[in-house]
Design an enzyme around this catalytic site. Structure first.
Site, PDB file in Angstrom:
ATOM      1  CB  SER A  16       8.737  10.743   2.640  1.00  0.00           C
ATOM      2  OG  SER A  16       9.113  10.609   4.230  1.00  0.00           O
ATOM      3  CB  SER A  18      10.524  10.316   7.265  1.00  0.00           C
ATOM      4  OG  SER A  18       9.544   9.027   7.404  1.00  0.00           O
ATOM      5  CB  THR A  63       8.874   4.855   2.352  1.00  0.00           C
ATOM      6  OG1 THR A  63       7.521   4.856   2.404  1.00  0.00           O
ATOM      7  CG2 THR A  63       9.521   5.832   1.627  1.00  0.00           C
ATOM      8  CE  LYS A  67       7.061   0.578   4.597  1.00  0.00           C
ATOM      9  NZ  LYS A  67       5.889   0.759   5.532  1.00  0.00           N
ATOM     10  CG  ASN A  88       9.407   0.173   9.415  1.00  0.00           C
ATOM     11  OD1 ASN A  88      10.507  -0.481  10.059  1.00  0.00           O
ATOM     12  ND2 ASN A  88       8.622   0.971  10.028  1.00  0.00           N
ATOM     13  CG  ASP A 104       5.041   0.028   9.722  1.00  0.00           C
ATOM     14  OD1 ASP A 104       5.566   1.046   9.989  1.00  0.00           O
ATOM     15  OD2 ASP A 104       5.137  -0.555   8.476  1.00  0.00           O
ATOM     16  N   GLY A 130      -9.312  -4.847   6.169  1.00  0.00           N
ATOM     17  CA  GLY A 130      -8.105  -4.720   5.294  1.00  0.00           C
ATOM     18  C   GLY A 130      -7.119  -5.841   5.427  1.00  0.00           C
ATOM     19  N   GLY A 132      -3.599  -6.138   3.837  1.00  0.00           N
ATOM     20  CA  GLY A 132      -2.287  -5.597   3.197  1.00  0.00           C
ATOM     21  C   GLY A 132      -1.229  -5.447   4.031  1.00  0.00           C
ATOM     22  N   GLY A 133       0.039  -4.841   3.896  1.00  0.00           N
ATOM     23  CA  GLY A 133       1.083  -4.924   4.902  1.00  0.00           C
ATOM     24  C   GLY A 133       0.902  -4.162   6.055  1.00  0.00           C
ATOM     25  CB  ALA A 134      -0.964  -1.192   7.195  1.00  0.00           C
TER      26      ALA A 134
HETATM   27  P1  ATR Z   1      -0.649  -1.458   2.653  1.00  0.00           P
HETATM   28  O1  ATR Z   1       0.584  -2.420   2.732  1.00  0.00           O
HETATM   29  O2  ATR Z   1      -0.365  -0.004   2.936  1.00  0.00           O
HETATM   30  O3  ATR Z   1      -1.587  -2.087   3.756  1.00  0.00           O
HETATM   31  P2  ATR Z   1      -1.924  -2.673   0.387  1.00  0.00           P
HETATM   32  O4  ATR Z   1      -1.220  -3.948   0.503  1.00  0.00           O
HETATM   33  O5  ATR Z   1      -1.931  -1.993  -0.963  1.00  0.00           O
HETATM   34  O6  ATR Z   1      -1.483  -1.623   1.260  1.00  0.00           O
HETATM   35  O7  ATR Z   1      -3.560  -2.616   0.903  1.00  0.00           O
HETATM   36  C1  ATR Z   1      -4.405  -1.960   0.703  1.00  0.00           C
HETATM   37  C2  ATR Z   1      -5.694  -2.284   1.381  1.00  0.00           C
HETATM   38  O8  ATR Z   1      -6.888  -1.374   1.253  1.00  0.00           O
HETATM   39  C3  ATR Z   1      -6.247  -3.697   1.016  1.00  0.00           C
HETATM   40  O9  ATR Z   1      -6.733  -4.320   2.134  1.00  0.00           O
HETATM   41  C4  ATR Z   1      -7.130  -3.406   0.106  1.00  0.00           C
HETATM   42  O10 ATR Z   1      -8.092  -4.364  -0.187  1.00  0.00           O
HETATM   43  P3  ATR Z   1      -7.925  -5.475  -1.478  1.00  0.00           P
HETATM   44  O11 ATR Z   1      -6.733  -6.562  -0.841  1.00  0.00           O
HETATM   45  O12 ATR Z   1      -9.315  -5.795  -1.748  1.00  0.00           O
HETATM   46  O13 ATR Z   1      -7.212  -4.983  -2.681  1.00  0.00           O
HETATM   47  C5  ATR Z   1      -7.657  -2.241   0.640  1.00  0.00           C
HETATM   48  N1  ATR Z   1      -8.776  -1.325  -0.430  1.00  0.00           N
HETATM   49  C6  ATR Z   1      -8.142  -0.314  -1.149  1.00  0.00           C
HETATM   50  N2  ATR Z   1      -8.933   0.078  -1.959  1.00  0.00           N
HETATM   51  C7  ATR Z   1     -10.242  -0.270  -1.366  1.00  0.00           C
HETATM   52  C8  ATR Z   1     -11.425  -0.119  -1.925  1.00  0.00           C
HETATM   53  N3  ATR Z   1     -12.017   0.595  -2.980  1.00  0.00           N
HETATM   54  N4  ATR Z   1     -12.519  -1.058  -1.107  1.00  0.00           N
HETATM   55  C9  ATR Z   1     -12.224  -1.828  -0.284  1.00  0.00           C
HETATM   56  N5  ATR Z   1     -10.818  -1.941   0.132  1.00  0.00           N
HETATM   57  C10 ATR Z   1      -9.886  -1.295  -0.427  1.00  0.00           C
END
Ligand code: ATR
Length: 278
Positions: A16, A18, A63, A67, A88, A104, A130, A132-134
């Site tokens: 981290s 932070s 982190t 979370k 967070n 965030d 993407g 995911g959480g971000a």
């Molecule tokens: P965070 O919470 O940090 O956003 P996460 O929930 O693990 O992390 O999300 C990671 C993102 O990266 C997801 O959108 C993931 O796509 P999937 O939902 O299909 O898993 C994307 N990602 C990770 N590796 C990837 C790859 N090789 N190609 C395309 N997308 C990828």
């Protein structure tokens, strides 16, 4: 005066940035306080959070991987945390209860506005890669600030569809295979995937579809200059790296714990970069 205490709870937490970030601000403002890394295993998270008021902590950051669990354990949450199901930043209230926030999305937006002053959220569509959480934090901040259309493309299309369903208009699920075409007419594209990060393949995206005054934002900050950002700079587009989001999301917590509004500037960026693990 009793020193003010805060820290970051994670497992593992050695990576981290932070402690370096908050340590820099504490030193700069001459605050009698400390911000420490707190490695806490998942099965000890509840005990650790409940110990914060007992130990005299003003709060903490949370982190990976805590979370979502922290969201369920705190006593109060703000709107951003409730929408994301993740916290967070935690504040210890005077009565000893815990308030969870999620900064965030706000960090993303503040950094973007500082880095691309000509960009305004309500102008044009945005492409977010993407889901995911971000991505959720970023989509929430863009939607709250009037983005007219937010196209979300994710490798696993179903996850983009879930995100679009959860948020409703103006969020649209966009096919991952059609992401190049999704750049048409956009004022901003944001990479929230791990593609481009050290150890991952680069993100493949044909930036020629983005209008020439478009902004390219990559939340990856290791490396700082991803292939996506290098490509954007070569084309004369505004390119924004992910380190600033990390720095800006930290401001609200620092202000609440230590009573000073800290600045994000080059000295902070250098201090945090210099703290990188070997
Ligand atoms: P965070 O919470 O940090 O956003 P996460 O929930 O693990 O992390 O999300 C990671 C993102 O990266 C997801 O959108 C993931 O796509 P999937 O939902 O299909 O898993 C994307 N990602 C990770 N590796 C990837 C790859 N090789 N190609 C395309 N997308 C990828």
């Amino acid at each position: 005066m009793t020193p003010r205490l805060s820290g970051v709870i994670g497992w593992p937490v050695g990576h981290s940035r932070s402690p370096a970030l908050h340590g820099h601000w504490l030193a700069r403002h001459g605050i009698a306080g400390a911000y420490v890394a707190l490695p806490v295993q998942p099965h000890h998270l509840e005990q650790a959070l409940r110990a914060l008021p007992v130990l005299g902590f003003a709060g903490c950051n949370v982190t990976v991987p805590h979370k979502e669990a922290a969201f369920r354990l705190v006593d109060h949450v703000d709107r951003a945390a409730a929408r994301l199901g993740a916290v967070n930043t935690i504040l210890v209230r005077p009565d000893g209860t815990l308030e969870g926030r999620n900064t965030d999305g706000e960090g993303f937006l503040k950094h973007l506005q500082a880095s691309a002053p000509g960009w305004t959220p309500a102008d044009r569509p945005v492409l977010v890669l993407g889901a995911g959480g971000a991505a959720r934090a970023i989509v929430g901040a863009l939607a709250d600030n009037g983005a007219p259309e937010i196209r979300v493309a994710n490798r696993t299309d179903a996850r983009a569809e879930n995100l679009a369903r959860d948020f409703g208009a103006p969020v649209l699920a966009w096919p991952w295979a059609g992401r190049d075409a999704g750049l048409a007419g956009c004022g901003l594209v944001v990479n929230t995937t791990q593609l481009g990060m050290d150890g991952y393949p680069p993100l493949e995206l044909a930036l020629d579809g983005l209008p020439s005054d478009g902004v390219v934002y990559d939340i990856v900050y290791a490396p700082l200059e991803t292939e996506l950002l290098a490509d954007a700079r070569r084309r004369g587009l505004v390119a924004v790296d992910g380190l600033g989001m990390l720095l800006h999301q930290a401001r609200a917590g620092f202000a609440a714990w230590f009573g000073v509004e800290p600045a994000v500037d080059d000295a902070l960026r250098c201090a945090v970069l210099a703290s990188a693990p070997p």
